[in-house]
Motif scaffolding. Sequence first.
Motif, PDB file in Angstrom:
ATOM      1  N   VAL A 130       0.838  -1.204   0.000  1.00 27.50           N
ATOM      2  CA  VAL A 130       0.000   0.000   0.000  1.00 27.50           C
ATOM      3  C   VAL A 130       0.872   1.254   0.000  1.00 27.50           C
ATOM      4  O   VAL A 130       0.662   2.181  -0.795  1.00 27.50           O
ATOM      5  N   VAL A 131       1.871   1.274   0.866  1.00 28.99           N
ATOM      6  CA  VAL A 131       2.731   2.448   0.960  1.00 28.99           C
ATOM      7  C   VAL A 131       3.504   2.659  -0.345  1.00 28.99           C
ATOM      8  O   VAL A 131       3.624   3.780  -0.851  1.00 28.99           O
ATOM      9  N   LEU A 132       3.982   1.553  -0.893  1.00 23.98           N
ATOM     10  CA  LEU A 132       4.727   1.642  -2.142  1.00 23.98           C
ATOM     11  C   LEU A 132       3.853   2.172  -3.273  1.00 23.98           C
ATOM     12  O   LEU A 132       4.277   2.994  -4.087  1.00 23.98           O
ATOM     13  N   ALA A 133       2.597   1.700  -3.301  1.00 22.70           N
ATOM     14  CA  ALA A 133       1.664   2.182  -4.326  1.00 22.70           C
ATOM     15  C   ALA A 133       1.466   3.691  -4.193  1.00 22.70           C
ATOM     16  O   ALA A 133       1.469   4.422  -5.190  1.00 22.70           O
TER      17      ALA A 133
ATOM     18  N   THR B 243       4.510   5.636  -5.327  1.00 25.69           N
ATOM     19  CA  THR B 243       4.722   5.630  -6.778  1.00 25.69           C
ATOM     20  C   THR B 243       3.483   6.113  -7.529  1.00 25.69           C
ATOM     21  O   THR B 243       3.361   5.902  -8.735  1.00 25.69           O
ATOM     22  N   ARG B 244       2.543   6.709  -6.777  1.00 27.17           N
ATOM     23  CA  ARG B 244       1.310   7.281  -7.359  1.00 27.17           C
ATOM     24  C   ARG B 244       0.509   6.254  -8.127  1.00 27.17           C
ATOM     25  O   ARG B 244      -0.056   6.544  -9.168  1.00 27.17           O
ATOM     26  N   ARG B 245       0.519   5.044  -7.631  1.00 30.38           N
ATOM     27  CA  ARG B 245      -0.366   4.043  -8.225  1.00 30.38           C
ATOM     28  C   ARG B 245      -1.671   4.039  -7.450  1.00 30.38           C
ATOM     29  O   ARG B 245      -1.798   4.670  -6.410  1.00 30.38           O
ATOM     30  N   ASP B 246      -2.656   3.229  -7.937  1.00 31.78           N
ATOM     31  CA  ASP B 246      -3.961   3.188  -7.300  1.00 31.78           C
ATOM     32  C   ASP B 246      -3.955   2.214  -6.114  1.00 31.78           C
ATOM     33  O   ASP B 246      -4.109   1.005  -6.276  1.00 31.78           O
ATOM     34  N   ALA B 247      -3.771   2.768  -4.918  1.00 28.71           N
ATOM     35  CA  ALA B 247      -3.700   1.914  -3.722  1.00 28.71           C
ATOM     36  C   ALA B 247      -5.057   1.299  -3.393  1.00 28.71           C
ATOM     37  O   ALA B 247      -5.136   0.175  -2.890  1.00 28.71           O
TER      38      ALA B 247
ATOM     39  N   ASP C 241      -6.475   8.564   2.066  1.00 28.55           N
ATOM     40  CA  ASP C 241      -6.101   9.963   1.805  1.00 28.55           C
ATOM     41  C   ASP C 241      -5.084  10.458   2.821  1.00 28.55           C
ATOM     42  O   ASP C 241      -4.073  11.067   2.476  1.00 28.55           O
ATOM     43  N   LYS C 242      -5.388  10.156   4.092  1.00 25.34           N
ATOM     44  CA  LYS C 242      -4.478  10.570   5.163  1.00 25.34           C
ATOM     45  C   LYS C 242      -3.115   9.900   5.021  1.00 25.34           C
ATOM     46  O   LYS C 242      -2.084  10.541   5.178  1.00 25.34           O
ATOM     47  N   LEU C 243      -3.157   8.602   4.741  1.00 23.76           N
ATOM     48  CA  LEU C 243      -1.911   7.851   4.612  1.00 23.76           C
ATOM     49  C   LEU C 243      -1.089   8.394   3.450  1.00 23.76           C
ATOM     50  O   LEU C 243       0.134   8.547   3.544  1.00 23.76           O
TER      51      LEU C 243
END
Lengths: 174, 230
Positions: free
Chosen positions: A101-104, A107-111, A166-168
């Motif tokens: 999740v953090v990596l997504a 890298t601006r992917r869809d988490a 959003d917060k994350l």
Amino acid sequence: MSIGHTLLGLLESGPRHGYDLKRAFDEKFGHDRPLHYGQVYSTMSRLLKHGLVEVDGIEAGGGPERKRYAITDAGITDVQRWLATPEKPEEYLQSTLYTKVVLALLTRRDAAEILDTQRAEHLRSMRILTDRKRKGDLADQLICDHALFHLEADLRWLELTAARLDKLSEAVTR
Amino acid sequence: MTTSHPGSLLTAHDLRKAYGPTHALDGAEFSIHSGEVVAIMGPSGSGKSTLLHCLAGIVPPDSGSITYDGRELTKMSDAQRSALRRSEFGFVFQFGQLVPELTCVENVALPLRLNGASRKDAERTALGWMERLEVDDLKAKRPGEVSGGQGQRVAVARALVTGPRLLFADEPTGALDSLNGERVMELLTDAARSTNAAVVLVTHEARVAAYSDREIVVRDGKSRDVERAI
Ligand SMILES: Nc1ncnc2c1ncn2[C@@H]1O[C@H](COP(=O)(O)OP(=O)(O)OP(=O)(O)O)[C@@H](O)[C@H]1O
Ligand SMILES: [Mg+2]
């Protein structure tokens, strides 16, 4: 799971042959993963070496599965100590899911998509377990319930994380 | 995109429903086949109950289409819709909603009585369903005298007594502990499968949803129908 302690515990009710031990283990604990004979013998020879079991007799015909094992007093003490020691609760702080999740987000992917896909996969497993539980006996029910509660905990985390994406995202991309 | 979905018993397309400024449904999709159990999941306030109420014809959507067995629900008169609800749909809600003055068997028999069955016939059929849900021994008790789990099984029996083709259940186990909740789910889905009834099951609990065949997730009033997307 400690196979050694489990086999020792099975011997407490009386001496057993190697093949009998394997059968009892598979029947009671081996639902998904039956023991290999090799595992039984390597475990038993380790227990022998440590004086936790002794050879109680050998059936004619030879072969290691013909040996009959009996538990020793030291073995009984060992089982007692194992049963009385609580298991360390596993901490999942570095879970793969969290990393993904953090990596997504980094890298601006869809988490959210990752969380959704994972949720569907978790539910799929839960359906299979639920089905098995419905058709199974009490032992199946207990084993499946244990797995189900763990998957449920994961799912609740997935839900909560989805609600906080959003917060994350703000926190990790700052 | 077409509004009907081949083989589906009930299909909804692009449902919208606003309560003042709140968009309870904002483009929801749904479909279910006969005999299928579909879970509607999603966070609190996401629109699950609103979706269920629209699908069941209880609440009219602002726009969108709902097709039941080839008929457009939104184009029916109120009288037609309530006739459909009485004859083809069954309902179970979080709190049984049994009539407190009636005994359990009278509660289960009630939908049949309302459809004109004699008391004797209605109660005989009712008792059969109570046996299947393992609550026949409660027949003479009133809802106030039974436990939550027992009351919920009585409510499931009542929902199934008319042989509905579609059962709507909104958090049917929400007030029960996990053991009772799972037993209710087991009995409910067994009973529905044996009559080939479809079940729309609203729940936010994964272990309850695991009794379904597939799930539809609602977020902010939007739901995707995975089947349709394929
Ligand atoms: N009759 C109503 N009047 C006004 N607002 C409503 C009404 N019914 C629902 N809403 C609003 O619509 C949104 C969706 O509500 P809904 O009851 O469908 O959510 P839900 O997913 O079932 O939630 P929960 O899991 O808490 O039951 C919420 O913001 C709710 O406040
Ligand atoms: Mg609701």
